[in-house]
Motif scaffolding. Structure first.
Motif, PDB file in Angstrom:
ATOM      1  N   GLY A  93      -4.096   4.168  -2.850  1.00 26.00           N
ATOM      2  CA  GLY A  93      -3.108   4.568  -1.855  1.00 26.00           C
ATOM      3  C   GLY A  93      -2.353   3.420  -1.235  1.00 26.00           C
ATOM      4  O   GLY A  93      -1.154   3.547  -0.929  1.00 26.00           O
ATOM      5  N   ALA A  94      -3.011   2.293  -1.039  1.00 24.98           N
ATOM      6  CA  ALA A  94      -2.335   1.140  -0.441  1.00 24.98           C
ATOM      7  C   ALA A  94      -1.156   0.696  -1.290  1.00 24.98           C
ATOM      8  O   ALA A  94      -0.085   0.353  -0.777  1.00 24.98           O
ATOM      9  N   PHE A  95      -1.339   0.706  -2.601  1.00 26.70           N
ATOM     10  CA  PHE A  95      -0.262   0.279  -3.504  1.00 26.70           C
ATOM     11  C   PHE A  95       0.891   1.284  -3.489  1.00 26.70           C
ATOM     12  O   PHE A  95       2.061   0.899  -3.542  1.00 26.70           O
ATOM     13  N   ALA A  96       0.549   2.580  -3.396  1.00 31.93           N
ATOM     14  CA  ALA A  96       1.588   3.604  -3.333  1.00 31.93           C
ATOM     15  C   ALA A  96       2.379   3.495  -2.036  1.00 31.93           C
ATOM     16  O   ALA A  96       3.619   3.508  -2.039  1.00 31.93           O
ATOM     17  N   ASN A  97       1.674   3.382  -0.914  1.00 27.96           N
ATOM     18  CA  ASN A  97       2.378   3.287   0.372  1.00 27.96           C
ATOM     19  C   ASN A  97       3.160   1.991   0.487  1.00 27.96           C
ATOM     20  O   ASN A  97       4.235   1.957   1.099  1.00 27.96           O
ATOM     21  N   HIS A  98       2.617   0.923  -0.084  1.00 26.03           N
ATOM     22  CA  HIS A  98       3.346  -0.344  -0.054  1.00 26.03           C
ATOM     23  C   HIS A  98       4.656  -0.228  -0.827  1.00 26.03           C
ATOM     24  O   HIS A  98       5.701  -0.734  -0.397  1.00 26.03           O
ATOM     25  N   ALA A  99       4.621   0.455  -1.956  1.00 23.25           N
ATOM     26  CA  ALA A  99       5.853   0.682  -2.714  1.00 23.25           C
ATOM     27  C   ALA A  99       6.849   1.477  -1.891  1.00 23.25           C
ATOM     28  O   ALA A  99       8.060   1.200  -1.912  1.00 23.25           O
ATOM     29  N   LEU A 229      -4.166   9.247   4.013  1.00 22.09           N
ATOM     30  CA  LEU A 229      -2.790   8.757   4.157  1.00 22.09           C
ATOM     31  C   LEU A 229      -2.706   7.651   5.207  1.00 22.09           C
ATOM     32  O   LEU A 229      -2.031   6.638   4.997  1.00 22.09           O
ATOM     33  N   PHE A 230      -3.396   7.830   6.330  1.00 22.20           N
ATOM     34  CA  PHE A 230      -3.353   6.795   7.360  1.00 22.20           C
ATOM     35  C   PHE A 230      -4.009   5.510   6.857  1.00 22.20           C
ATOM     36  O   PHE A 230      -3.507   4.407   7.100  1.00 22.20           O
ATOM     37  N   ALA A 231      -5.135   5.635   6.149  1.00 21.01           N
ATOM     38  CA  ALA A 231      -5.801   4.448   5.598  1.00 21.01           C
ATOM     39  C   ALA A 231      -4.923   3.772   4.560  1.00 21.01           C
ATOM     40  O   ALA A 231      -4.888   2.540   4.469  1.00 21.01           O
ATOM     41  N   SER A 232      -4.196   4.557   3.776  1.00 21.45           N
ATOM     42  CA  SER A 232      -3.276   3.978   2.794  1.00 21.45           C
ATOM     43  C   SER A 232      -2.200   3.150   3.501  1.00 21.45           C
ATOM     44  O   SER A 232      -1.841   2.055   3.050  1.00 21.45           O
ATOM     45  N   PHE A 233      -1.688   3.675   4.597  1.00 19.13           N
ATOM     46  CA  PHE A 233      -0.718   2.925   5.412  1.00 19.13           C
ATOM     47  C   PHE A 233      -1.342   1.642   5.952  1.00 19.13           C
ATOM     48  O   PHE A 233      -0.758   0.559   5.859  1.00 19.13           O
TER      49      PHE A 233
END
Length: 349
Positions: A93-99, A229-233
């Motif tokens: 998720g981190a990579f998705a949100n970073h994109a 989602l929040f952790a991904s952010f």
């Protein structure tokens, strides 16, 4: 180092000794506008890269859809699997949100569609998986970062003095600072000069859309989905995640004669070329997909500049190397004050 690259690093005129007591001081103007003019004079064909890239919108649709699907799967497991939400957020998720944060970044420069309003809507769409409204506030303050790079009173990217004094000199302090990067960056806004124009119509539209999305996720997919989602952010912009080293890579400098650094590593593939940071500052109107082509068109201006190959290695170096502090940034506040003309002007260059 090439002649052109040397010209745009040595001209920085930075006082390295200042880092012991504060930022690295310079009275020189921002190098990026100067290099832009030089590149356009040497390579007029670079103008063909300037414009818009609507494909970014379709990439945004795909990534947002993917994040919703992952959130739904984790939500179905229930909150008892909170650890799975955090693990998947860190690894995927981190990579998705970073994109999506890079999409917000390109939308700030109206590099997706021709009309600013359409770019704002794409930015809001990309902001939905963040669980926290950021797009419109970032839009204003990021433009200030470009126009006032390194000016303590206007550039929110520069750490506040209290951050540097409390957290910036020890490994533990820097680790804590990296983990809580998001609230630290938000806290800087109070020190900036002038009013805060981010509280406008689009800011409230942004907030309403994200909050409505959060409520829908919570009610329809469950709390574990929203946690994901929040952790991904959180991990996408800090949280001691390798992606957080991007903020160190961009303007923290191990060489006082060069204040902007690139990252030319494999993660650019999933980070939408955000590592091409010198290129971006020189040409913020070039969409992310064309930044590697910009480098290829003007190699003599970029090949001699220092860069990073690993965000993970840089994160570890930043935390554990005492030569890195929160003060290893260039402060050119003096260059933007009428009473302090740039050193180049004083020297008659």
């Amino acid at each position: 180092m090439s002649l052109q690259a040397t010209q745009f690093t040595e001209a920085a005129g930075v006082d390295a000794a200042a880092s012991a007591e504060g930022f690295l001081k310079t009275a020189e103007p921002r190098p990026h506008a100067i290099r832009r003019r030089a590149i356009l004079a040497a390579h007029p064909q670079v103008k063909t890269l300037i414009g818009h890239d609507p494909l970014t919108f379709f990439i945004t649709l795909g990534v947002v859809g993917m994040q919703i699907a992952i959130a739904a799967a984790l939500g179905a497991l229930g909150l008892g699997y909170w650890w799975a939400a955090l693990l998947v957020a860190f690894c995927v998720g981190a990579f998705a949100n970073h994109a999506m944060f890079v999409v917000i970044h390109d939308a700030c420069h109206n590099a997706i569609f021709a009309k600013p309003m359409w770019n704002k809507w794409v930015g809001i769409l990309a902001d939905l998986p963040n669980a926290v409204p950021t797009a419109m506030g970032f839009r204003y303050y990021h433009i200030k970062h470009h126009s006032h790079l390194g000016d303590y009173d206007f550039d929110a990217d520069l750490p506040s003095h209290w951050e540097a004094k409390i957290f910036g000199r020890t490994a533990l302090g820097k680790a804590v600072w990296m983990f809580f990067f998001a609230p630290f960056q938000l806290a800087r806004l109070g020190r900036l000069r002038g009013t805060v124009p981010m509280w406008g119509r689009w800011t409230f539209i942004n907030a309403a859309c994200v909050i409505a999305f959060d409520l829908a996720v919570l009610l329809l997919l469950g709390p574990n989905a929203l946690l994901y989602l929040f952790a991904s952010f959180w991990f996408s912009i800090g949280g001691l995640h390798p992606l957080g080293a991007r903020w160190i890579q961009e303007h923290f400098t191990s060489d006082p004669s060069q204040e902007t650094f690139d990252y030319y590593g494999p993660l650019n593939k999933v980070a939408l070329n955000i590592g091409y940071h010198n290129e971006h500052h020189d040409f913020p109107d070039v969409p992310w997909r064309r930044l590697p082509e910009l480098k290829r068109m003007a190699p003599e201006f970029y090949d001699g500049l220092k860069f990073h190959r690993s965000w993970t290695g840089l994160l570890l170096k930043f935390v554990f190397d005492p030569s890195y502090t929160l003060y290893t940034r260039v402060d050119r506040s003096a260059a933007n004050r009428p009473s302090s003309p740039p050193a180049a002007a004083r020297a008659g260059r």
